[in-house]
Design a protein around this motif. Structure first.
Motif, short mmCIF file in Angstrom:
data_model
loop_
_atom_site.label_atom_id
_atom_site.label_comp_id
_atom_site.label_asym_id
_atom_site.label_seq_id
_atom_site.Cartn_x
_atom_site.Cartn_y
_atom_site.Cartn_z
N ARG A 88 -0.79 1.64 11.18
CA ARG A 88 -0.21 2.93 11.57
C ARG A 88 0.23 3.74 10.36
N HIS A 89 -0.11 3.29 9.18
CA HIS A 89 0.29 4.01 7.98
C HIS A 89 -0.59 5.23 7.78
N LYS A 90 -0.04 6.28 7.18
CA LYS A 90 -0.73 7.56 7.06
C LYS A 90 -1.65 7.64 5.84
N ARG A 91 -1.72 6.59 5.06
CA ARG A 91 -2.73 6.50 4.00
C ARG A 91 -3.59 5.28 4.31
N TYR A 92 -4.81 5.27 3.82
CA TYR A 92 -5.76 4.25 4.28
C TYR A 92 -6.77 3.88 3.20
N VAL A 93 -7.40 2.73 3.41
CA VAL A 93 -8.57 2.33 2.64
C VAL A 93 -9.74 2.28 3.62
N ALA A 94 -10.80 3.03 3.34
CA ALA A 94 -11.98 3.05 4.19
C ALA A 94 -13.01 2.08 3.62
N LEU A 95 -13.45 1.13 4.44
CA LEU A 95 -14.43 0.13 4.02
C LEU A 95 -15.82 0.59 4.45
N ILE A 96 -16.68 0.84 3.46
CA ILE A 96 -18.06 1.27 3.74
C ILE A 96 -18.98 0.12 3.36
N ALA A 97 -19.52 -0.55 4.35
CA ALA A 97 -20.34 -1.74 4.11
C ALA A 97 -21.74 -1.35 3.66
N GLY A 98 -22.52 -2.36 3.28
CA GLY A 98 -23.84 -2.11 2.71
C GLY A 98 -24.98 -2.29 3.69
N SER A 134 -4.68 -7.30 6.30
CA SER A 134 -3.32 -7.84 6.36
C SER A 134 -2.54 -7.53 5.10
N ALA A 135 -3.19 -7.72 3.95
CA ALA A 135 -2.52 -7.46 2.67
C ALA A 135 -2.20 -5.98 2.50
N LEU A 136 -3.11 -5.11 2.90
CA LEU A 136 -2.88 -3.68 2.77
C LEU A 136 -1.76 -3.21 3.69
N ASP A 137 -1.70 -3.78 4.89
CA ASP A 137 -0.66 -3.40 5.83
C ASP A 137 0.73 -3.68 5.25
N LYS A 138 0.86 -4.80 4.55
CA LYS A 138 2.15 -5.15 3.94
C LYS A 138 2.52 -4.19 2.82
N LYS A 139 1.51 -3.53 2.24
CA LYS A 139 1.76 -2.58 1.16
C LYS A 139 1.83 -1.13 1.65
N GLY A 140 1.74 -0.95 2.97
CA GLY A 140 1.87 0.39 3.51
C GLY A 140 0.57 1.17 3.61
N TRP A 141 -0.54 0.45 3.78
CA TRP A 141 -1.84 1.10 3.91
C TRP A 141 -2.51 0.67 5.22
N SER A 142 -3.18 1.61 5.88
CA SER A 142 -4.05 1.28 7.00
C SER A 142 -5.45 0.96 6.47
N THR A 143 -6.28 0.37 7.33
CA THR A 143 -7.66 0.06 6.97
C THR A 143 -8.59 0.70 7.99
N VAL A 144 -9.66 1.30 7.49
CA VAL A 144 -10.65 1.95 8.36
C VAL A 144 -12.01 1.32 8.07
N GLN A 145 -12.59 0.65 9.06
CA GLN A 145 -13.94 0.12 8.92
C GLN A 145 -14.92 1.14 9.51
N VAL A 146 -15.89 1.52 8.71
CA VAL A 146 -16.76 2.64 9.03
C VAL A 146 -18.10 2.15 9.58
N GLN A 147 -18.56 2.79 10.63
CA GLN A 147 -19.93 2.59 11.10
C GLN A 147 -20.68 3.91 10.98
N LEU A 148 -21.85 3.85 10.33
CA LEU A 148 -22.68 5.03 10.11
C LEU A 148 -24.00 4.87 10.87
N SER A 149 -24.78 5.94 10.91
CA SER A 149 -26.11 5.85 11.51
C SER A 149 -26.99 4.85 10.77
N SER A 150 -26.69 4.62 9.49
CA SER A 150 -27.46 3.69 8.67
C SER A 150 -26.97 2.25 8.76
N SER A 151 -25.93 2.01 9.55
CA SER A 151 -25.40 0.65 9.66
C SER A 151 -26.38 -0.27 10.39
#
Length: 243
Positions: free
Chosen positions: A28-38, A54-71
């Motif tokens: 629920r944090h307002k800053r995030y790390v977006a994970l773009i897979a290969g 889990s580690a990012l949440d403890k540091k105040g970051w959300s995580t966004v896992q991205v799905q693209l048309s190329s996924s």
């Protein structure tokens, strides 16, 4: 036997109209790390995602896992410009529709690093265009004020803040393909198709991975020196890398 992935909680959002354009947001944090897979990857493909989340949440970051048309198996019929456009749609949606207003970091894994690189190239180009447009608008406003008719300048579109990028395990598709016996013959087929106006037609199935269909244009983007996807080959000069 235990499940490889830990339980992950979050929300699934749609950020653009295409069926593939969804993302999984944890935290629920307002800053995030977006994970773009290969290549061949998508949501929940990265084995370290639960632990990183889990580690990012403890540091105040959300995580966004991205799905693209190329996924998953879509990588052979897409391209980096489309990936970058979809990534831009996601970041804009996170800001304008979901309130993630403290910016984000883009983490590209494997060929996801190519997507992050292309996005940042396009972003820099757009910012230069905006700056040039703003300069022209200021000059026009000055001329209008001198003439007694001041008109408002152009409203710039929303620009999500990128706090940084991480290129995790970038790879050279060209150097990988050089080890595959079928590459040379497929290059010639793809070149002939492209010359004949069939660049977007299916050239082959990509058996070095999962047999996904690949267009002639996309195969050449991987296989040609300085092709569109050739960003991390070991024989590129500093000037070529900077380009």
């Amino acid at each position: 036997t235990s499940c490889v992935f830990s339980l992950m909680e979050g929300k699934l959002i749609r950020y653009a109209p295409a069926a593939a354009n969804v993302a999984f947001v944890s935290g629920r944090h307002k800053r995030y790390v977006a994970l773009i897979a290969g290549m061949t990857e998508g949501l929940l493909s990265l084995p370290y995602a639960p632990h990183l989340t889990s580690a990012l949440d403890k540091k105040g970051w959300s995580t966004v896992q991205v799905q693209l048309s190329s996924s998953y198996t879509g990588y052979g019929i897409s391209n980096l410009d489309q990936d970058a456009a979809e990534l831009d749609s996601l970041l804009t949606c996170l800001l304008s529709e979901h309130g993630y207003d403290q910016g984000g970091v883009l983490l590209g894994h494997s060929t996801g690093a190519n997507i992050v690189t292309r996005y940042m190239q396009q972003r820099r180009r757009k910012q230069k265009q905006k700056q040039a447009g703003s300069t022209e608008a200021v000059a026009a406003a000055g001329a209008g004020a001198a003439a007694g008719s001041l008109q408002p300048g152009p409203v710039l579109p929303l620009c999500p803040q990128v706090l940084g990028t991480v290129l995790h395990a970038p790879v050279s598709d060209r150097e990988m393909l050089a080890m595959w016996d079928g590459t040379a013959a497929l290059q010639e087929r793809a070149k002939a198709m492209l010359a004949g106006g069939q660049g977007e037609e299916i050239c082959c199935r990509f058996w070095p991975a999962d047999g996904a269909p690949v267009t002639a244009r996309r195969f050449l983007a991987w296989a040609n020196r300085l092709g569109d996807d050739d960003m991390y080959s070991s024989d590129l000069s500093d000037a070529e890398l900077a380009g």
